[in-house]
Design an enzyme around this catalytic site. Structure first.
Site, PDB file in Angstrom:
ATOM      1  N   ILE A   1       0.815  -1.216   0.000  1.00 68.96           N
ATOM      2  CA  ILE A   1       0.000   0.000   0.000  1.00 68.96           C
ATOM      3  C   ILE A   1       0.852   1.271   0.000  1.00 68.96           C
ATOM      4  CG2 ILE A   1      -2.029  -1.037   1.061  1.00 68.96           C
ATOM      5  CD1 ILE A   1      -1.120  -0.082   3.759  1.00 68.96           C
TER       6      ILE A   1
ATOM      7  N   GLY B   1       8.577   3.360   0.590  1.00 75.04           N
ATOM      8  CA  GLY B   1       9.414   4.411   1.142  1.00 75.04           C
ATOM      9  C   GLY B   1      10.876   4.158   0.853  1.00 75.04           C
TER      10      GLY B   1
ATOM     11  N   GLY C   1      11.858   0.908   2.985  1.00 77.88           N
ATOM     12  CA  GLY C   1      11.002  -0.256   3.088  1.00 77.88           C
ATOM     13  C   GLY C   1       9.662  -0.059   2.405  1.00 77.88           C
ATOM     14  N   THR C   2       8.820  -1.060   2.571  1.00 81.58           N
ATOM     15  CA  THR C   2       7.500  -1.083   1.954  1.00 81.58           C
ATOM     16  C   THR C   2       6.455  -1.395   3.014  1.00 81.58           C
ATOM     17  OG1 THR C   2       8.482  -1.895  -0.102  1.00 81.58           O
ATOM     18  CG2 THR C   2       6.097  -2.135   0.138  1.00 81.58           C
TER      19      THR C   2
ATOM     20  N   LYS D   1       4.997  -2.883   8.071  1.00 82.64           N
ATOM     21  CA  LYS D   1       6.097  -2.088   7.534  1.00 82.64           C
ATOM     22  C   LYS D   1       7.335  -2.971   7.479  1.00 82.64           C
ATOM     23  CE  LYS D   1       8.766   2.118   8.502  1.00 82.64           C
ATOM     24  NZ  LYS D   1       8.945   3.239   9.467  1.00 82.64           N
TER      25      LYS D   1
ATOM     26  N   ASP E   1       9.236  14.468  13.116  1.00 81.50           N
ATOM     27  CA  ASP E   1       8.879  14.485  11.691  1.00 81.50           C
ATOM     28  C   ASP E   1       7.365  14.644  11.543  1.00 81.50           C
ATOM     29  OD1 ASP E   1       9.344  14.501   8.983  1.00 81.50           O
ATOM     30  OD2 ASP E   1       9.496  12.326   8.783  1.00 81.50           O
TER      31      ASP E   1
END
Length: 391
Positions: free
Chosen positions: A90, A93, A96-97, A111, A233
């Site tokens: 979905i 990054g 990672g995914t 994640k 962040d």
């Protein structure tokens, strides 16, 4: 016997296909007398050494993973991977995914972090990824608040995890490196706050919705700060929405426990456009860097627009520090909300309010008479942005 087996001493044995090659060589040399060293060297060149190296590497990785797992004491947050089913990706990054999945009959987001097993990342980079993972889990597992994404668990080693392959093989799955890791959290179907604002860029949001989202975010940050955690962040991409549009803070990859001495927290951590001036300058900072970022997010929620759309990152960084650049506040924005924005993004962190004070200011705002940006198809309202800007 293939390379997936070993003798009693744990030493890998040669595969059968190598024995067969040797037998083939011997059969060809029957009746030829003794074998010269030259002949042996020629025949050795015909052995598929690359294939043997790959098998050996795979075997050693398996042995390393198994030995590490047997010697390491599992953390309290580690989950049973046999209960996890990975479905579709979905989000993607840098490190990672994120996949959607099911764990123990509940919808989750997984994640998956790449720990440099592609052979490209350096040892230092891999170590940094592992440290980031432990830091994220250490922060996230202790949190319990309605405006913080719920942590389910994590895994230090995912050798048993299978994810859907982009180009399915015979079994339709692909395995991941044994030293990869994953973080599992509740799945929120509403997507990111950024995506929600983009969808509403033209019609804007009702004022009561603006305040509801702002309160959700401010309450979540106030909770984190009460636990001595600085997110570092804060941006609309790191906020998720559930099916009822409730906002939850996510992604604690760069979060950390606040140092007692602000000088111990330095470095440009965060996302340009949201970063406080002291962070951009590499000066010591504290939790009030999150307050600054919240002020930018509050503007973004009200306007359904992106700040500084015509400036480069370098220009934004310089102007925020040297020229006190901030997003332009629409004239139709109620003074009560303008006041919150300006206090939060004050250039002096000592003059910024604490997040619990921000919560109280937002709770005091009256939304019964409206105050949001009126949709463009209505004859009256705020026309502060012409032409429309946005992501």
């Amino acid at each position: 016997m293939d390379l997936n087996t070993k003798d009693g001493l744990g030493v890998a044995k040669f595969p059968k296909k190598f024995d067969n090659q040797e037998g083939s060589v011997n059969s060809k040399m029957k009746g030829t007398g003794s074998i010269s060293s030259k002949d042996m060297l020629v025949r050795a060149d015909k052995v598929d050494l690359k294939s043997l190296d790959m098998q050996l590497e795979k075997h050693l990785s398996w042995v390393w993973s198994r030995n590490s797992e047997s010697q390491r004491i599992k953390e309290e947050w580690e989950i049973d991977l046999s209960k996890l089913e990975i479905r579709n990706a979905i989000a993607h990054g840098t490190y990672g995914t994120v996949f959607r999945g099911v764990y123990d009959n509940q919808d989750v987001a997984v994640k998956l972090l790449d720990w440099g097993e592609d052979g490209i990342a350096t040892t230092a980079e891999t170590a940094a990824l592992r440290a980031s993972f432990r830091q994220e889990v250490a922060v996230w597992q202790k949190l319990n608040h309605s405006n913080v994404t719920r942590f389910v668990g994590a895994s230090m080693g995912t050798s048993n995890l299978k994810i859907p392959a982009k180009n399915p093989s015979s079994d339709g799955n692909t395995t991941v490196p044994p030293r990869a890791c994953c973080v599992i959290v509740e799945y929120l179907p509403g997507g990111t706050l950024k995506q929600y604002l983009i969808r509403n860029r033209r019609k804007k949001l009702a004022f009561k919705v603006v305040i509801q989202l702002a309160l959700d975010l401010s309450r979540g940050l106030s909770y984190l700060h009460s636990k001595k955690i600085v997110h570092r962040d804060v941006k609309t991409e790191n906020m998720l929405l559930d099916a009822h549009r409730n906002l939850k803070i996510a992604d604690f990859g760069v979060a950390r426990v606040e140092a007692q001495n602000p000088r111990d927290m330095t470095g440009e951590t965060g996302t340009l456009g949201y970063m406080a001036p002291e962070v951009l300058q590499g000066k010591p900072y504290n939790r009030r860097c999150d307050v600054y970022s919240f002020g930018i997010c509050l503007w973004e929620i009200y306007c359904c627009d992106m700040p500084y759309p015509d400036l480069s990152f370098a220009d934004v960084s310089s102007a925020v520090v040297r020229q006190n650049l901030r997003p332009d506040i629409p004239r139709c924005c109620p003074n009560s909300l303008v006041n919150v924005m300006r206090k939060c993004w004050d250039g002096n962190p000592e003059r910024r309010p604490e997040m619990d004070e921000v919560v109280r200011m937002l709770e005091a705002i009256d939304t019964s008479k409206g105050g949001g940006m009126i949709p463009e198809d209505q004859s009256r309202g705020c026309f502060c942005f012409a032409p429309a800007r946005g992501p």
